[in-house]
Design a protein around this motif. Structure first.
Motif, short mmCIF file in Angstrom:
data_model
loop_
_atom_site.label_atom_id
_atom_site.label_comp_id
_atom_site.label_asym_id
_atom_site.label_seq_id
_atom_site.Cartn_x
_atom_site.Cartn_y
_atom_site.Cartn_z
N VAL A 48 0.83 -1.03 0.01
CA VAL A 48 -0.06 -0.10 0.11
C VAL A 48 0.92 1.38 0.09
N LYS A 49 0.80 2.13 -1.02
CA LYS A 49 1.39 3.26 -1.19
C LYS A 49 0.61 4.49 -1.34
N ARG A 50 1.23 5.66 -1.04
CA ARG A 50 0.60 7.03 -1.53
C ARG A 50 -0.49 6.97 -2.31
N GLY A 51 -1.73 7.42 -2.15
CA GLY A 51 -2.94 7.45 -3.05
C GLY A 51 -3.49 6.34 -3.33
N ASP A 52 -3.15 5.10 -2.91
CA ASP A 52 -3.77 3.93 -2.89
C ASP A 52 -5.34 4.01 -2.08
N ILE A 68 -9.02 3.84 10.30
CA ILE A 68 -8.96 5.00 9.32
C ILE A 68 -7.78 5.86 9.52
N PHE A 69 -7.17 6.01 10.83
CA PHE A 69 -5.87 6.74 10.88
C PHE A 69 -4.49 6.03 10.45
N THR A 70 -4.87 4.53 10.39
CA THR A 70 -3.62 3.88 9.86
C THR A 70 -3.71 3.98 8.25
N VAL A 71 -4.76 4.01 7.66
CA VAL A 71 -4.69 4.47 6.25
C VAL A 71 -4.01 5.59 5.85
N LEU A 72 -4.27 6.62 6.67
CA LEU A 72 -3.79 8.02 6.38
C LEU A 72 -2.35 8.04 6.79
N LYS A 73 -1.76 7.32 7.82
CA LYS A 73 -0.39 7.34 8.05
C LYS A 73 0.16 6.54 7.02
N ALA A 74 -0.24 5.61 6.28
CA ALA A 74 0.49 4.96 5.07
C ALA A 74 0.40 5.84 3.69
N GLY A 75 -0.12 7.25 4.01
CA GLY A 75 -0.23 7.94 2.70
C GLY A 75 -1.25 7.61 1.78
N ALA A 76 -2.31 6.75 2.21
CA ALA A 76 -3.47 6.16 1.41
C ALA A 76 -4.97 7.09 1.52
N VAL A 77 -5.62 6.63 0.98
CA VAL A 77 -7.01 7.05 1.17
C VAL A 77 -8.07 6.16 1.39
N PHE A 78 -8.59 6.43 2.81
CA PHE A 78 -9.63 5.56 3.23
C PHE A 78 -11.06 5.64 2.54
N CYS A 79 -11.62 4.45 2.60
CA CYS A 79 -13.05 4.37 1.92
C CYS A 79 -13.80 3.65 2.90
#
Length: 513
Positions: A48-52, A68-79
């Motif tokens: 998982v990378k930035r923008g995924d 939710i905060f995990t996804v953001l810390k990975a640089g990704a987009v949560f849905c």
């Protein structure tokens, strides 16, 4: 500011402060921050990378907040996806946003597996089942949360997308609303400003995190370093009231169906929730009669009537001191934004004349995911060069002081006998009847009238009859607005977020013989 920074800053300032109470378990800010670091490392390790995009398919639980905060810390987009979503709709969302990962619960894995058929490259992490076995096709979310953390440098900016929120799809397939970190930060900062939130606030949320009203309770609490008490539903109000007293809750977000449930309860004494400081309402306007009764039941509690939509989170709020003067109003623009009521030529309309609400500000969405045509219909050039403003499709009036009043969705207006009827105006009268708990008004085809006004009513008194409803309306409404049909139902059809669905109500009436 990027949203994941909320958690890091609050953890640094208040590491031992309770951040979350969920499933009767408490999580302080230090633990919250640490868990998200660990899970973010696992996501990055698994590609998982930035923008995924990463789907979070869970109910209101500790793992959802952490995810939710995990996804953001990975640089990704949560849905976030509502846990009641069926496999065919989930499959549509998967095909539309092409997620790199799905974070879910064991009981939802059959739905996930069906929706992901043929998508072998998607990383899936799930909680354990009751037998402590990890569901087939997933890795253990518990093990991910225990993994070693390492620093992540994704290089993200405030203009990156933070989340995709799929609309309810009242017509056709749902659309993914794109909100950047800057959009989310502007909305959260504005709302906490007018609610006068502080780190001492304790907010209880029963609204689904997949509903942006529920989601922002989490974002705002973490932004402030406040405490969020997360519950799964309002099905048993007395149990929720007990939790509110136990946790000394200061803030309670409501939707109108929850307000209606509270007002139908017996034996509640004014002031029965002594620590409560404020109540908010959005999703749909509270009937003025319900506002009056809530003010009696919660003396000294600030009641905020608000209006918003997914495409900008929040548009307006009514300062509580204005409730007695303008009980039917949804207020003024939230801080840092502007709203306008315009005609079809984008000209301001005079006070008292209905027009479309148009919203300006840093909280307006980036557009609809991979749908340029739909985006162009609602995001149009604004007053400033290069600016895009949001055309909501909702009809409003404003008074001489600029306070706004919701008339209805443009498509909701009923045309009968050549006259236009706003369902909200009829519903406001219906809610003034003491024997009516809930009501929704729709138009049904009629060979003579074009459309007939139909009231669908949930009665609090079994003796209430159709003629009683019609007589009540006739005393307060013009002839053409009085319902020609009255249907009694044990409950009104609702969306996953608890909002009364006018579309579903109309469909069931039309299908009736």
């Amino acid at each position: 500011m990027r949203i994941e920074r909320y958690l890091g800053l609050s953890a640094a300032a208040r590491p031992d402060k309770t951040a979350l109470v969920a499933d009767r378990r408490r999580l302080d800010y230090r633990e919250f921050d640490d868990l998200t670091d660990r899970l973010a490392t696992t996501l990055a390790t698994n590609g998982v990378k930035r923008g995924d995009r990463v789907l979070v398919f869970m109910d209101n639980c500790r793992e959802a907040a952490v995810s939710i905060f995990t996804v953001l810390k990975a640089g990704a987009v949560f849905c976030l996806v509502n846990p009641s979503t069926k496999a065919d709709k989930l499959a549509y969302i998967v095909a539309d946003c092409e997620p790199a990962a799905v974070l879910t619960l064991a009981r939802l894995m059959p739905v996930v597996s069906e929706a992901l058929a043929g998508c072998d490259s998607v990383f899936v992490a799930s909680t354990h089942g009751t037998d402590d076995a990890v569901p087939a096709g997933a890795v253990s979310l518990t093990a991910c949360l225990a993994a070693e953390a390492r620093p992540l440098a994704h290089g993200g900016t405030d203009s990156d997308l933070a989340m995709l929120v799929y609309t309810s799809g009242s017509t056709g397939r749902p659309k993914g609303v794109m909100m950047s970190h800057g959009n989310c930060d502007a909305a959260a900062g504005s709302i906490t400003t007018y609610l006068q939130n502080t780190p001492d606030d304790i907010i209880l949320n029963v609204l689904p995190l997949a509903f942006d009203y529920g989601l922002y309770q989490l974002l705002m609490a973490v932004r402030l370093g406040a405490t969020l008490v997360l519950e799964k539903s309002f099905a048993f109000p007395q149990a929720i009231f007990e939790r509110i007293r136990e946790e000394r809750v200061t803030g309670l977000p409501l939707v109108p169906t929850m307000a209606a449930m509270i007002l139908r309860m017996r034996g509640l004494e004014p002031g029965f929730l002594p620590n409560l400081r404020y109540i908010t309402n959005t999703a749909a306007a509270l009937p003025p009669a319900h506002i009056e009764r809530l003010r009696e039941l919660f003396p000294g509690v600030r009641l905020y009537s608000m209006y918003g939509l997914t495409e900008c989170k929040r548009c307006t709020y009514l300062p509580p001191e204005q409730l007695a003067l303008r009980p039917g109003s949804v207020g003024i623009a939230i801080p840092g934004t502007e709203v306008m009521v315009l005609d079809g030529a984008d000209r301001p309309v005079p006070p008292g004349i209905a027009g479309e609400l148009v919203v300006r500000g840093p909280h307006v969405m980036q557009g609809y995911w991979r749908d340029a045509e739909a985006t162009a219909r609602v995001l149009r050039p604004g007053p400033d060069p290069g600016e895009k403003v949001l055309h909501t499709g909702d009809l409003f009036t404003r008074d001489a002081e600029g306070y706004l009043y919701f008339v209805g969705r443009r498509d909701d207006i009923i045309k009968t006998r050549g006259e236009k009827v706003a369902p909200k105006e009829v519903e406001a009268v219906l809610h003034r009847h003491p024997a009516i708990a809930e009501a929704v008004v729709v138009g049904v085809p009629d060979p003579i009238l074009g459309q007939a006004v139909c009231a669908i009513v949930v009665s609090a008194d079994p003796a209430l009859a159709e003629r009683d409803v019609i007589r009540h309306c006739a005393r307060h409404l013009e002839d053409f607005m009085v319902p020609k049909l009255v249907e009694f139902r044990p409950a009104l059809p609702k969306t996953d977020t608890g909002k009364v669905s006018r579309r579903l109500a109309a469909e069931t009436v039309q299908a009736a013989p």
